[in-house]
Write an enzyme that holds these catalytic residues in place. Structure first.
Site, PDB file in Angstrom:
ATOM      1  N   GLY A  14      14.089  13.428  18.218  1.00 50.81           N
ATOM      2  CA  GLY A  14      13.959  14.730  18.880  1.00 50.81           C
ATOM      3  C   GLY A  14      14.015  15.865  17.865  1.00 50.81           C
ATOM      4  O   GLY A  14      14.835  15.837  16.965  1.00 50.81           O
ATOM      5  N   ARG A  75       8.854   9.211  17.947  1.00 50.47           N
ATOM      6  CA  ARG A  75       9.722   8.034  18.013  1.00 50.47           C
ATOM      7  C   ARG A  75       8.776   6.847  17.853  1.00 50.47           C
ATOM      8  O   ARG A  75       7.792   6.747  18.571  1.00 50.47           O
ATOM      9  CB  ARG A  75      10.457   7.979  19.342  1.00 50.47           C
ATOM     10  CG  ARG A  75      11.276   9.249  19.656  1.00 50.47           C
ATOM     11  CD  ARG A  75      12.208   9.015  20.827  1.00 50.47           C
ATOM     12  NE  ARG A  75      12.591  10.246  21.504  1.00 50.47           N
ATOM     13  CZ  ARG A  75      13.602  11.036  21.149  1.00 50.47           C
ATOM     14  NH1 ARG A  75      14.324  10.747  20.101  1.00 50.47           N
ATOM     15  NH2 ARG A  75      13.886  12.113  21.846  1.00 50.47           N
ATOM     16  N   ASP A 106      20.589   9.717  15.306  1.00 49.02           N
ATOM     17  CA  ASP A 106      20.990   8.319  15.364  1.00 49.02           C
ATOM     18  C   ASP A 106      19.857   7.313  15.108  1.00 49.02           C
ATOM     19  O   ASP A 106      19.966   6.436  14.251  1.00 49.02           O
ATOM     20  CB  ASP A 106      21.511   8.141  16.799  1.00 49.02           C
ATOM     21  CG  ASP A 106      22.592   7.142  16.873  1.00 49.02           C
ATOM     22  OD1 ASP A 106      23.640   7.384  16.273  1.00 49.02           O
ATOM     23  OD2 ASP A 106      22.362   6.110  17.517  1.00 49.02           O
ATOM     24  N   THR A 129      19.899  17.091  14.853  1.00 49.96           N
ATOM     25  CA  THR A 129      19.878  16.787  16.292  1.00 49.96           C
ATOM     26  C   THR A 129      20.717  17.834  17.012  1.00 49.96           C
ATOM     27  O   THR A 129      21.772  18.235  16.506  1.00 49.96           O
ATOM     28  CB  THR A 129      20.431  15.381  16.609  1.00 49.96           C
ATOM     29  OG1 THR A 129      20.719  15.326  18.017  1.00 49.96           O
ATOM     30  CG2 THR A 129      21.699  15.039  15.854  1.00 49.96           C
ATOM     31  N   ASP A 131      22.407  17.279  19.516  1.00 47.49           N
ATOM     32  CA  ASP A 131      23.517  16.610  20.207  1.00 47.49           C
ATOM     33  C   ASP A 131      24.855  16.649  19.459  1.00 47.49           C
ATOM     34  O   ASP A 131      25.905  16.428  20.060  1.00 47.49           O
ATOM     35  CB  ASP A 131      23.168  15.139  20.491  1.00 47.49           C
ATOM     36  CG  ASP A 131      22.029  14.997  21.494  1.00 47.49           C
ATOM     37  OD1 ASP A 131      21.608  16.018  22.065  1.00 47.49           O
ATOM     38  OD2 ASP A 131      21.551  13.858  21.696  1.00 47.49           O
ATOM     39  N   ASP A 133      26.097  14.461  17.567  1.00 46.67           N
ATOM     40  CA  ASP A 133      26.798  13.190  17.820  1.00 46.67           C
ATOM     41  C   ASP A 133      26.764  12.240  16.631  1.00 46.67           C
ATOM     42  O   ASP A 133      26.688  11.033  16.801  1.00 46.67           O
ATOM     43  CB  ASP A 133      26.198  12.511  19.064  1.00 46.67           C
ATOM     44  CG  ASP A 133      24.720  12.215  18.910  1.00 46.67           C
ATOM     45  OD1 ASP A 133      24.100  12.741  17.966  1.00 46.67           O
ATOM     46  OD2 ASP A 133      24.178  11.454  19.721  1.00 46.67           O
ATOM     47  N   ARG A 175      22.198  13.079  24.837  1.00 49.11           N
ATOM     48  CA  ARG A 175      21.791  11.750  25.307  1.00 49.11           C
ATOM     49  C   ARG A 175      22.968  10.854  25.640  1.00 49.11           C
ATOM     50  O   ARG A 175      23.003  10.221  26.674  1.00 49.11           O
ATOM     51  CB  ARG A 175      20.906  11.083  24.256  1.00 49.11           C
ATOM     52  CG  ARG A 175      20.556   9.673  24.643  1.00 49.11           C
ATOM     53  CD  ARG A 175      19.560   9.096  23.715  1.00 49.11           C
ATOM     54  NE  ARG A 175      18.396   9.961  23.647  1.00 49.11           N
ATOM     55  CZ  ARG A 175      17.536   9.980  22.664  1.00 49.11           C
ATOM     56  NH1 ARG A 175      17.701   9.207  21.646  1.00 49.11           N
ATOM     57  NH2 ARG A 175      16.508  10.775  22.687  1.00 49.11           N
TER      58      ARG A 175
HETATM   59  O1  F6P Z   1      18.634  13.757  21.001  1.00 53.38           O
HETATM   60  C1  F6P Z   1      18.198  15.022  21.371  1.00 53.38           C
HETATM   61  C2  F6P Z   1      17.790  15.059  22.829  1.00 53.38           C
HETATM   62  O2  F6P Z   1      17.361  16.366  23.149  1.00 53.38           O
HETATM   63  C3  F6P Z   1      18.875  14.590  23.806  1.00 53.38           C
HETATM   64  O3  F6P Z   1      19.827  15.584  24.051  1.00 53.38           O
HETATM   65  C4  F6P Z   1      18.045  14.214  24.992  1.00 53.38           C
HETATM   66  O4  F6P Z   1      18.689  13.231  25.779  1.00 53.38           O
HETATM   67  C5  F6P Z   1      16.800  13.630  24.373  1.00 53.38           C
HETATM   68  O5  F6P Z   1      16.705  14.168  23.063  1.00 53.38           O
HETATM   69  C6  F6P Z   1      15.531  13.925  25.129  1.00 53.38           C
HETATM   70  O6  F6P Z   1      14.486  13.283  24.496  1.00 53.38           O
HETATM   71  P1  F6P Z   1      12.944  13.504  24.852  1.00 53.38           P
HETATM   72  O7  F6P Z   1      12.528  14.813  24.216  1.00 53.38           O
HETATM   73  O8  F6P Z   1      12.256  12.352  24.243  1.00 53.38           O
HETATM   74  O9  F6P Z   1      12.843  13.599  26.330  1.00 53.38           O
END
Ligand code: F6P
Length: 325
Positions: A14, A75, A106, A129, A131, A133, A175
């Site tokens: 992300g 990804r 991660d 990120t 997050d 985390d 996430r």
């Molecule tokens: O890891 C960053 C994040 O924004 C999380 O907070 C969220 O769950 C996820 O990515 C959403 O991913 P995507 O953009 O693939 O929907």
């Protein structure tokens, strides 16, 4: 160890505000030390497909203030396979890339750890990120901007909530983590927060609402997307069932949290770790996340950075409870 001449830089997973500032720091530092830099587009996916471009001083001009990532991100399922990783390695060799700096979270470092075990290529990671985390850094690039975006949005929600005497359930990202919810809950004066780390449930929320002042005209409950009670819609359904008198509304902030100009904190963090990563590679570091702990640059093995869950500070949780009286 072979001398490093050309560093490949990529963003993966992300996007997060401040990734561009990190790319800029890596490129400019590498050039400062007379190294070449190759920009790899679309993360591991672009690595496999050979989407690589030489970068110079100008290619990172005027990006420090921009959200998103100029290198784009993805990804990659292919990179999870040994064949995919072999292709990526072959492409790196074909483009004379002999070291890597990856910016992501991660998933990025899980891939980087496997890749660095399989192939002889030094890799360092920068924490990018929203997050927050990852172990090995107090804050990740993008977190500060994201939490400021959240409180800006919740302040606006508060205006309308107050005008209508409403209870708002606001869902924020994360996430697997409640760290966005925790800080924004304090900063936005939330009634309660629901986060996965505390196994929060709606009974605790009901208790909080019962004990809270009855004369408050607006109430804000912040829910992390990863919490286990069932997300904002399910929580709102249960609140409505139990308290039909509350005028309840839901707001899911979503990807707005990932965009926008990076804050000063994120730009400085990105610049610091970007410089440190290039200098670290030159000093022989590999397989580490480059973060900032207690205001000092810290190198933490990928294995540790990704495997260990970030603990929630119980004092911050207590603050939400005390201040929402
Ligand atoms: O890891 C960053 C994040 O924004 C999380 O907070 C969220 O769950 C996820 O990515 C959403 O991913 P995507 O953009 O693939 O929907």
């Amino acid at each position: 160890m072979a001398q490093i001449k050309n560093i490949g830089v990529f963003t993966s997973g992300g996007d997060a505000p401040g990734m561009n500032a990190a790319i800029r720091a890596v490129v400019r530092t590498a050039l400062y030390y007379n190294l070449e830099v190759t920009g790899i587009r679309r993360g591991y996916e672009g690595m496999i497909k050979g989407e690589m471009i030489p970068m110079d001083r100008k290619s990172v001009s005027n990006i420090i203030q921009r959200g998103g990532t100029i290198l784009k991100t993805a990804r990659s399922d292919d990179f999870r396979t040994p064949e995919g990783r072999q292709k990526a390695y072959d492409q790196l060799k074909a483009h004379n890339v002999d070291a890597l700096i990856g910016i992501g979270g991660d998933g990025t470092f899980t891939g980087a750890r496997v890749f660095s075990e399989e192939f002889d290529i030094p890799i360092l990671g920068l924490p990018g990120t929203i997050d927050n985390d990852l172990q090995g850094t107090d804050y990740t690039i993008g977190y500060d901007t994201a939490i400021n975006t959240v409180i800006d949005a919740v302040d606006k929600i508060r205006d309308t909530a107050e005008s209508h005497d409403r209870l708002f359930i606001v869902e924020v990202m994360g996430r697997d983590s409640g760290l966005i919810a925790l800080r924004t809950g304090i900063a936005a004066g939330a009634e309660a927060i629901l986060i996965p780390e505390t196994k929060s449930n709606t009974t605790a929320l009901f208790d909080r609402l019962e004990r809270g002042r009855k004369d408050k005209s607006s109430k804000i409950v912040i829910v992390a997307e990863a919490e286990e009670a069932g997300g904002a819609f399910e929580i709102a359904r249960q609140v409505k069932e139990k308290y039909p008198n509350y005028d309840t509304r839901i707001s899911i902030l979503g990807h707005i949290q990932r965009g926008g100009r990076p804050s000063c904190m994120d730009r400085v963090l990105a610049s610091r770790v970007g410089v440190a990563a290039v200098e670290g590679l030159l000093a022989g570091k590999r397989g580490d996340l480059v973060g900032v702990i207690n205001n000092e640059i810290a190198f933490t093995p990928f294995d540790h950075a990704i495997k260990h869950h970030v603990d929630i500070n119980p004092n911050l949780l207590k603050i939400v409870e005390i201040l929402s009286l």
